[in-house]
Design a protein around this motif. Sequence first.
Motif, short mmCIF file in Angstrom:
data_model
loop_
_atom_site.label_atom_id
_atom_site.label_comp_id
_atom_site.label_asym_id
_atom_site.label_seq_id
_atom_site.Cartn_x
_atom_site.Cartn_y
_atom_site.Cartn_z
N GLY A 185 25.76 45.50 -16.61
CA GLY A 185 24.87 45.61 -17.77
C GLY A 185 23.91 46.77 -17.63
O GLY A 185 23.62 47.49 -18.60
N TYR A 190 23.74 53.99 -22.87
CA TYR A 190 23.28 53.63 -24.22
C TYR A 190 24.27 52.74 -24.95
O TYR A 190 24.35 52.77 -26.17
N LYS A 191 25.00 51.93 -24.20
CA LYS A 191 25.90 50.94 -24.79
C LYS A 191 25.17 49.60 -24.77
O LYS A 191 25.42 48.74 -23.93
N GLN A 192 24.25 49.47 -25.73
CA GLN A 192 23.33 48.34 -25.72
C GLN A 192 24.02 47.00 -25.99
O GLN A 192 23.62 45.98 -25.42
N THR A 193 25.03 46.98 -26.83
CA THR A 193 25.72 45.72 -27.12
C THR A 193 26.37 45.18 -25.85
O THR A 193 26.20 44.01 -25.50
N GLU A 194 27.12 46.05 -25.14
CA GLU A 194 27.78 45.64 -23.90
C GLU A 194 26.75 45.26 -22.84
O GLU A 194 26.93 44.28 -22.10
N SER A 195 25.67 46.03 -22.78
CA SER A 195 24.62 45.75 -21.81
C SER A 195 24.02 44.37 -22.05
O SER A 195 23.88 43.56 -21.11
N LYS A 196 23.68 44.08 -23.29
CA LYS A 196 23.07 42.79 -23.62
C LYS A 196 24.02 41.64 -23.30
O LYS A 196 23.60 40.62 -22.75
N TYR A 215 25.91 49.93 -18.30
CA TYR A 215 26.11 50.09 -19.75
C TYR A 215 24.84 50.60 -20.42
O TYR A 215 24.90 51.47 -21.30
N SER A 216 23.69 50.07 -20.01
CA SER A 216 22.44 50.51 -20.66
C SER A 216 22.15 51.98 -20.39
O SER A 216 21.62 52.68 -21.25
N ARG A 217 22.55 52.46 -19.22
CA ARG A 217 22.33 53.88 -18.89
C ARG A 217 23.21 54.79 -19.74
O ARG A 217 22.92 55.97 -19.89
#
Length: 186
Positions: free
Chosen positions: A158, A165-171, A161-163
Motif C-alpha cells: 500500500g 499515486y495509485k490511491q485506490t490500490e493503496s487504500k 502504491y501511494s508513492r
Amino acid sequence: RYDTLYHYFNIHMADNAYINLSIIKMNLKKFDEAIVILKKGLKESPANSDLNNNLGYAYYSTAKYDSALYAFSKAIEYQPNSASYYTNRGLTKYSLKDFKGALADYSRVLAIDPNSAGPWYNSGNTKIMLNDFEGAISDLSTAIKINPKWGDAYFHRGIAYSRLYKQTESKEDLNRALELGYKGND
C-alpha cells in the motif's frame, strides 16, 4: 580410523554445546554472554558456519551491525548455499542502510528459495527504500500470493502504491492490512 571418528565426534559435540548454550543465553536476552560463548567456540572451530551465524545474530540483537555483518559473511563463506545466512546478512545490511547490498543478498535468497514469502517481502521493502516502487509492488505481490494473510506485506505494498499515486490500490491494501491485524509497527 577409530581415532579419527572419536576426534570428529568430540569436536562436533563441543560445537553443539557452544551452539546450544548460546541459544539458551540468547533466549534469556543475555546476548553479551552468548557472544563470549560463541567466540570461545570459534577459537576451537573457526570454520563452523552455525557458530558464526549465531554470533552474527547475537551481535545483530545488540545493534552491533558491523560485527554482525562480519560474522554472517563468515557463515556464508563456510556454507554458501544457506538461505537463512543470506537473509540474516541482508537484514544486517538493511540496518546499516546498505540497501543495494541487502537487495543483492535477498536476490541470492530468492535464487535458493523462491517459494518462501519472507525473501519477497524483504526484497520488496528494500526496493521501497531504493525508490523502485514498481519492483516493490511486484515483490510484495508475490509475497502476498504465497502468504495471503500477511498484513505487513499488504501495508508495505500500500505504501508503494501511494508513492506511485495509485490511491485506490493503496487504500485497498492499507485497509486489508488492518483487517489482517497490522498494528503499524513500521
